[in-house]
Structure formats: C-alpha cells, structure tokens
Design an enzyme around this catalytic site. Structure first.
Site, PDB file in Angstrom:
ATOM      1  N   GLU A  47     -21.874  11.961  -3.889  1.00 29.80           N
ATOM      2  CA  GLU A  47     -23.019  11.711  -3.743  1.00 29.80           C
ATOM      3  C   GLU A  47     -23.498  12.085  -2.289  1.00 29.80           C
ATOM      4  O   GLU A  47     -22.563  12.437  -1.543  1.00 29.80           O
ATOM      5  CB  GLU A  47     -23.192  10.027  -3.936  1.00 29.80           C
ATOM      6  CG  GLU A  47     -22.238   9.440  -3.309  1.00 29.80           C
ATOM      7  CD  GLU A  47     -22.196   8.009  -3.687  1.00 29.80           C
ATOM      8  OE1 GLU A  47     -21.813   6.993  -2.783  1.00 29.80           O
ATOM      9  OE2 GLU A  47     -22.483   7.554  -4.756  1.00 29.80           O
ATOM     10  N   ASN A  85      -7.858   9.782   6.515  1.00 29.70           N
ATOM     11  CA  ASN A  85      -6.755   9.079   5.462  1.00 29.70           C
ATOM     12  C   ASN A  85      -5.485   8.914   6.089  1.00 29.70           C
ATOM     13  O   ASN A  85      -5.070   9.903   6.847  1.00 29.70           O
ATOM     14  CB  ASN A  85      -6.946  10.010   4.116  1.00 29.70           C
ATOM     15  CG  ASN A  85      -8.123   9.900   3.686  1.00 29.70           C
ATOM     16  OD1 ASN A  85      -8.977   9.082   3.502  1.00 29.70           O
ATOM     17  ND2 ASN A  85      -8.229  11.200   2.941  1.00 29.70           N
ATOM     18  N   CYS A 135      13.520  -3.323  21.989  1.00 32.27           N
ATOM     19  CA  CYS A 135      13.115  -4.726  22.512  1.00 32.27           C
ATOM     20  C   CYS A 135      13.262  -5.765  21.811  1.00 32.27           C
ATOM     21  O   CYS A 135      12.837  -6.933  22.278  1.00 32.27           O
ATOM     22  CB  CYS A 135      11.626  -4.447  23.140  1.00 32.27           C
ATOM     23  SG  CYS A 135      10.479  -4.217  22.068  1.00 32.27           S
ATOM     24  N   ASN A 140     -19.231  16.378  -1.883  1.00 29.13           N
ATOM     25  CA  ASN A 140     -18.999  15.018  -1.965  1.00 29.13           C
ATOM     26  C   ASN A 140     -19.594  14.561  -3.301  1.00 29.13           C
ATOM     27  O   ASN A 140     -20.385  15.457  -3.975  1.00 29.13           O
ATOM     28  CB  ASN A 140     -19.966  14.174  -0.978  1.00 29.13           C
ATOM     29  CG  ASN A 140     -19.263  12.953  -0.513  1.00 29.13           C
ATOM     30  OD1 ASN A 140     -18.618  12.205  -1.434  1.00 29.13           O
ATOM     31  ND2 ASN A 140     -19.702  12.515   0.649  1.00 29.13           N
ATOM     32  N   CYS A 148       6.922   0.277  17.416  1.00 28.16           N
ATOM     33  CA  CYS A 148       7.090  -1.198  17.857  1.00 28.16           C
ATOM     34  C   CYS A 148       5.842  -1.435  18.317  1.00 28.16           C
ATOM     35  O   CYS A 148       4.968  -1.027  18.937  1.00 28.16           O
ATOM     36  CB  CYS A 148       8.252  -1.184  18.873  1.00 28.16           C
ATOM     37  SG  CYS A 148       8.297  -2.805  19.660  1.00 28.16           S
ATOM     38  N   HIS A 160      -6.643   8.465  11.840  1.00 29.37           N
ATOM     39  CA  HIS A 160      -6.127   7.059  11.768  1.00 29.37           C
ATOM     40  C   HIS A 160      -4.803   6.686  11.749  1.00 29.37           C
ATOM     41  O   HIS A 160      -4.366   5.662  11.391  1.00 29.37           O
ATOM     42  CB  HIS A 160      -7.195   6.550  10.795  1.00 29.37           C
ATOM     43  CG  HIS A 160      -8.407   6.442  10.944  1.00 29.37           C
ATOM     44  ND1 HIS A 160      -9.317   6.381   9.887  1.00 29.37           N
ATOM     45  CD2 HIS A 160      -9.435   6.813  11.953  1.00 29.37           C
ATOM     46  CE1 HIS A 160     -10.834   6.484  10.421  1.00 29.37           C
ATOM     47  NE2 HIS A 160     -10.777   6.801  11.819  1.00 29.37           N
ATOM     48  N   ARG A 198       0.953  -1.075   0.089  1.00 27.85           N
ATOM     49  CA  ARG A 198      -0.077  -0.007  -0.301  1.00 27.85           C
ATOM     50  C   ARG A 198       0.809   1.213  -0.179  1.00 27.85           C
ATOM     51  O   ARG A 198       0.589   2.301  -0.585  1.00 27.85           O
ATOM     52  CB  ARG A 198      -0.923   0.075   1.300  1.00 27.85           C
ATOM     53  CG  ARG A 198      -2.050  -1.023   0.986  1.00 27.85           C
ATOM     54  CD  ARG A 198      -2.860  -0.880   2.219  1.00 27.85           C
ATOM     55  NE  ARG A 198      -3.684   0.335   1.982  1.00 27.85           N
ATOM     56  CZ  ARG A 198      -4.484   0.934   3.169  1.00 27.85           C
ATOM     57  NH1 ARG A 198      -4.432   0.299   4.435  1.00 27.85           N
ATOM     58  NH2 ARG A 198      -5.387   1.754   2.991  1.00 27.85           N
ATOM     59  N   GLY A 242     -15.761  14.451   1.050  1.00 25.34           N
ATOM     60  CA  GLY A 242     -15.078  12.890   0.596  1.00 25.34           C
ATOM     61  C   GLY A 242     -15.408  11.863   1.516  1.00 25.34           C
ATOM     62  O   GLY A 242     -14.787  10.921   1.531  1.00 25.34           O
TER      63      GLY A 242
END
Length: 259
Positions: free
Chosen positions: A227, A108, A162, A225, A133, A125, A76, A199
């Site tokens: 829609e 995003n 670690c 947007n 780690c 996110h 990705r 969006g």
C-alpha cells in the site's frame, strides 16, 4: 494482495537496476510479515497482551523486571526461529549476482536477510540473535544463549565480566542506533544509484530519511509495498504488491535481459 502495478513501471525499475553500480535496499516490517513474523505490536498476544511496549522494550522496563523482558524476547526469538526467509529476501540475495554492489539496510531485527544469503546487511535496530551486557555493553557469544522452551517470564543469564543481566542487542525505545551503522547507511543512501524501499511505512525515523537522502543524491528510488506509504510521494517508481512477488519478478526480468 497481488501485484497491481503497470508493466511499464516494472521495466523502468529493471532498467534502472541494470544500469546501477550500487543498490541500497532499505527494508521494513512488511518484508518480515510475509515470512509470518509478527510486528512488535502484533506479537503482543496471549500472555503478553496485557503489557505496554514501554514495559518490554526500554532500559527502565528491563531494570524493573528483567525476567519479563527476557522472557518476551525469548518468545519472539522462538517465533523467528520457526520462520523462514521468503521469496523477497531470496530475490535480494540473488540481486547481488546481477549488480556490482548491493547493500541491505534493514529496520528488522530477525536476521532473515543474512539467512537468505545477503552478503552485506546493516541492521539499524540491532539483532534479536545478538546479546550484550545490560551494564557494561560487553558482547556475548550467541552460542552461550540457547533458546529456552518457555513462553513466559524467564531470568536472563548474567555477564561473565561484571555479573549484570544480559540483554538482547536490539535498539529499545529511547536508545541511539548502533554506533556507525546509521552514518554508513546515510553515506550509502547519498551515493547509491538505486534505492529499493521495501515494506516500510516511511514513518520511523531516522530510517525514513534514507530515501530522501537517496533522492537528493540523484538515485532512482523504487518503492515496493502492498500500500502507499510516507515514501510513495518521494519514489520515482511505485510497485504495489507483496515483496515476495514483486522482487522475484524484478530479478527474473533482469536475468532475462542479461541472457
């Protein structure tokens, strides 16, 4: 799909932005799709089509097969590295020169807003370009994690503290959002003058609650947007069309009004 909104609605949006001191732009997957970046599920193709998202984006999935998950995120990252910010990303960055304060709050993980030049970006996110780690959460310098020339499973590097596997610093299913980021986004939503919702489906919580917080705080909510979404009924103004067309039109109109 091109623009289908009334010019009166565009003028109302421009007027609201012209009078705003603080604008929050809440962006979702539709923003990145215009740069050719597939959504999480859309990227499940080829070698990866046989996997369930729960195998690729959970702590248990990483624990069971870290090479598979690390390889998926390396793949990705390659897709994202090959893409560029679109005109919508660039328009939001330009908006910072026209409004006293603009904050981008995005679902995003691709880093496109920063690449386009936006100065303040809250990544709800996380980011696919940051790492930590798996066990001790110690952050890892991204310079230590080069993009590998591989589209399949790949052993992750290990933590120098670690010895555990390194993971992408993104929010997986079942995990909490980054400490303090959601709280800051909620505070900004409740105090902004205008919220641009761009969006997003309006179905992923807690991000989907931000436009409601903005509305309750007295902000003008403008949705951009292709829609109608779960946000449309809440929005004061709905500008239907791609962000790469609508946002530049807004910024151009705002610039013209200032000249």
């Amino acid at each position: 799909m091109g623009r289908t909104f009334l010019m009166d609605d565009l003028e109302r949006a421009v007027q609201a932005l012209d009078e705003a001191g603080l604008v929050v732009a809440a962006t979702g997957a539709g923003m990145s799709q215009e740069s050719g970046i597939p959504t999480f599920r859309d990227a499940l193709e080829g070698l990866w089509a046989r996997y369930d998202p729960q195998e690729l984006a959970t702590r248990d999935g990483f624990r069971r097969d870290p090479a598979r998950v690390w390889g998926w995120y390396n793949y990705r990252r390659g897709l994202i590295a090959a893409a560029c910010p679109n005109a919508g990303h660039e328009a939001l960055a330009k908006l910072e020169k026209l409004v006293p304060r603009v904050v981008v709050v995005t679902q995003n993980i691709d880093g496109m807003h920063r690449r386009a030049g936006s100065g303040v970006v809250l990544e709800l996110h996380g980011s696919i370009n940051r790492f930590k780690c798996f066990e001790c959460d110690h952050p890892v310098d991204d310079a230590e994690i080069p993009l590998a020339d591989s589209d399949g499973p790949l052993d992750p590097p290990t933590c120098k503290r670690c010895g555990s596997a390194i993971r992408p610093d993104v929010v997986w299913f079942g995990e909490m959002l980054p400490a303090g980021v959601l709280e800051e986004a909620e505070s900004l939503a409740g105090s902004c003058d205008v919220m641009l919702v761009v969006g997003t489906s309006g179905l992923v919580y807690p991000a989907a609650a931000l436009p409601f917080a903005a509305r309750d705080g007295g902000a003008t909510v403008i949705e951009v947007n292709t829609e109608r979404s779960g946000i449309t009924g809440t929005a004061d103004i709905f500008l239907q069309g791609p962000a790469g067309e609508v946002l530049p039109a807004i910024v151009s109109s705002l610039e013209a009004g200032r000249s």
